[in-house]
Design a protein around this motif. Structure first.
Motif, mmCIF file in Angstrom:
data_model
loop_
_atom_site.group_PDB
_atom_site.id
_atom_site.type_symbol
_atom_site.label_atom_id
_atom_site.label_comp_id
_atom_site.label_asym_id
_atom_site.label_seq_id
_atom_site.Cartn_x
_atom_site.Cartn_y
_atom_site.Cartn_z
ATOM 1 N N LEU A 201 0.890 -1.349 -0.102
ATOM 2 C CA LEU A 201 0.087 -0.080 -0.209
ATOM 3 C C LEU A 201 0.849 1.257 -0.047
ATOM 4 N N VAL A 202 1.866 1.342 0.786
ATOM 5 C CA VAL A 202 2.594 2.500 0.949
ATOM 6 C C VAL A 202 3.456 2.674 -0.432
ATOM 7 N N ASP A 203 3.909 1.483 -1.104
ATOM 8 C CA ASP A 203 4.481 1.536 -2.707
ATOM 9 C C ASP A 203 3.515 2.144 -3.387
ATOM 10 N N SER A 204 2.360 1.534 -3.350
ATOM 11 C CA SER A 204 1.374 2.179 -4.398
ATOM 12 C C SER A 204 1.104 3.666 -4.177
ATOM 13 N N LEU A 205 0.981 4.147 -3.058
ATOM 14 C CA LEU A 205 0.866 5.619 -2.686
ATOM 15 C C LEU A 205 1.787 6.261 -2.931
ATOM 16 N N ASN A 206 3.190 5.773 -3.003
ATOM 17 C CA ASN A 206 4.282 6.499 -3.295
ATOM 18 C C ASN A 206 4.462 7.049 -4.782
ATOM 19 N N VAL A 207 4.035 5.762 -5.445
ATOM 20 C CA VAL A 207 3.811 6.027 -7.024
ATOM 21 C C VAL A 207 2.794 6.966 -7.446
ATOM 22 N N LYS A 208 1.805 6.907 -6.829
ATOM 23 C CA LYS A 208 0.596 7.981 -7.041
ATOM 24 C C LYS A 208 1.272 9.431 -6.913
ATOM 25 N N ILE A 209 1.740 9.553 -5.680
ATOM 26 C CA ILE A 209 2.447 10.802 -5.133
ATOM 27 C C ILE A 209 3.185 11.139 -6.225
ATOM 28 N N GLN A 210 4.274 10.384 -6.762
ATOM 29 C CA GLN A 210 4.983 10.687 -7.570
ATOM 30 C C GLN A 210 4.753 11.269 -9.066
#
Length: 73
Positions: free
Chosen positions: A23-32
């Motif tokens: 989930l954190v990785d997915s959110l980081n991708v979306k943030i980027q």
């Protein structure tokens, strides 16, 4: 609401660590992606502002020429 936004719970220790990390990785991708989109939009806005400023200067020059022609004729 999308259940994938919430990590699975486990009996001991709260949440499943792998799900939380995913989930954190997915959110980081979306943030980027959003940061990239924001930077692109800021760049395009700055370019548009420059174009508008240049056009405003051209308009003022044309107005000045028109006034000169009007008063000199």
């Amino acid at each position: 609401m999308d259940k994938s936004l919430f990590p699975k719970t486990v009996h001991f220790g709260g949440f499943d660590k792998k799900d939380v990390l995913r989930l954190v990785d997915s959110l980081n991708v979306k943030i980027q992606g959003l940061e990239n989109e924001l930077n692109y939009t800021k760049k395009k806005l700055a370019e548009a502002d420059e174009t508008i400023s240049a056009r405003d200067m051209e308009i003022e020059e044309l107005k000045k020429k028109m006034r000169e022609q009007y008063y000199n004729s």
